[in-house]
Scaffold this motif. Structure first.
Motif, PDB file in Angstrom:
ATOM      1  N   HIS A 181       0.985  -1.511   0.255  1.00  0.00           N
ATOM      2  CA  HIS A 181      -0.032   0.134   0.053  1.00  0.00           C
ATOM      3  C   HIS A 181       1.287   1.115   0.003  1.00  0.00           C
ATOM      4  O   HIS A 181       0.566   1.756  -0.784  1.00  0.00           O
TER       5      HIS A 181
ATOM      6  N   GLU B 137      -6.934  -6.742   0.109  1.00  0.00           N
ATOM      7  CA  GLU B 137      -7.497  -5.057   0.669  1.00  0.00           C
ATOM      8  C   GLU B 137      -8.483  -5.102   1.607  1.00  0.00           C
ATOM      9  O   GLU B 137      -9.157  -4.608   2.003  1.00  0.00           O
TER      10      GLU B 137
ATOM     11  N   THR C  11      -8.407  -3.720   4.468  1.00  0.00           N
ATOM     12  CA  THR C  11      -9.037  -2.432   4.842  1.00  0.00           C
ATOM     13  C   THR C  11     -10.685  -2.046   5.935  1.00  0.00           C
ATOM     14  O   THR C  11     -10.297  -1.166   6.519  1.00  0.00           O
TER      15      THR C  11
ATOM     16  N   GLY D 152      -9.358   0.236   8.666  1.00  0.00           N
ATOM     17  CA  GLY D 152      -9.819   1.557   7.973  1.00  0.00           C
ATOM     18  C   GLY D 152      -9.944   2.670   9.703  1.00  0.00           C
ATOM     19  O   GLY D 152      -9.411   3.600   9.522  1.00  0.00           O
TER      20      GLY D 152
ATOM     21  N   ASN E 235     -18.293   0.590  12.777  1.00  0.00           N
ATOM     22  CA  ASN E 235     -17.877  -0.821  12.116  1.00  0.00           C
ATOM     23  C   ASN E 235     -17.637  -1.810  12.962  1.00  0.00           C
ATOM     24  O   ASN E 235     -16.361  -1.829  13.686  1.00  0.00           O
TER      25      ASN E 235
ATOM     26  N   TYR F  47     -13.450  -3.067  12.424  1.00  0.00           N
ATOM     27  CA  TYR F  47     -12.176  -2.524  13.110  1.00  0.00           C
ATOM     28  C   TYR F  47     -11.379  -3.472  14.266  1.00  0.00           C
ATOM     29  O   TYR F  47     -12.583  -3.589  15.228  1.00  0.00           O
TER      30      TYR F  47
ATOM     31  N   SER G 270      -4.833  -1.258  13.672  1.00  0.00           N
ATOM     32  CA  SER G 270      -4.669  -0.013  13.048  1.00  0.00           C
ATOM     33  C   SER G 270      -4.012   0.888  12.637  1.00  0.00           C
ATOM     34  O   SER G 270      -3.153   1.337  12.384  1.00  0.00           O
TER      35      SER G 270
END
Length: 164
Positions: free
Chosen positions: A89, A123, A127, A131, A140, A143, A148
């Motif tokens: 990335h 991805e 993500t 993300g 989310n 998450y 992260s």
């Protein structure tokens, strides 16, 4: 048209067919879907997901089903490490060619030995995890704040290496 759940399952199984219809037909047949049913479903679901009047509802319903099917096809294994995801990335985001333009992402993928459809799987996996804690104002559920932070640190290390 086959149900969206079955369509997602077949799409995951066909991820590496590169549009080869004969391979798609063989996979469909192995899952009790005729060539005609597959073509009707592929055309129908693609049109529905592309239809502005649908407002993305079908695509939003499809993606979790597709990602779950991908995970089943991988046997639950992670598609790539977080370190690899951050490295690639960062290269896509920060590498420049001699003219100062971003390096083509296909070149980055090739140099890192990963095919485009496999990168999309990485991805799709990472993500949601690294993300944002909310998506369109909704929590989310995938998450992970610690992952992260780890990703952001890895991304910054890779950026610093690239920018040298």
């Amino acid at each position: 048209m086959i149900p969206i759940e079955k369509y997602a399952e077949l799409c995951a199984l066909m991820a590496d067919t590169a549009g080869d219809e004969q391979r798609e037909f063989a996979i469909a047949a192995a899952h009790d879907v005729s060539e005609a049913e597959w073509l009707e479903s592929k055309t129908g679901w693609t049109a529905k997901m592309s239809d502005p009047a649908d407002g993305g509802k079908t695509a939003l319903a499809f993606m979790p089903l597709y990602q779950e099917a991908q995970a089943r096809a991988r046997g639950g294994a992670v598609p790539c490490t977080l370190e690899f995801f951050a490295k690639v990335h960062a290269e896509m985001s920060f590498r420049l060619d001699p003219s100062g333009n971003k390096v083509d992402h296909h070149l980055v993928l090739a140099e890192n030995g990963i095919e485009h459809h496999r990168w999309l799987e990485c991805e799709g996996y990472w993500t949601p995890i690294v993300g944002a804690p909310t998506i369109l104002g909704e929590p989310n559920p995938k998450y992970d704040a610690a992952r992260s932070q780890e990703y952001q640190a890895l991304l910054e290390q890779a950026r610093a290496r690239i920018k040298g």
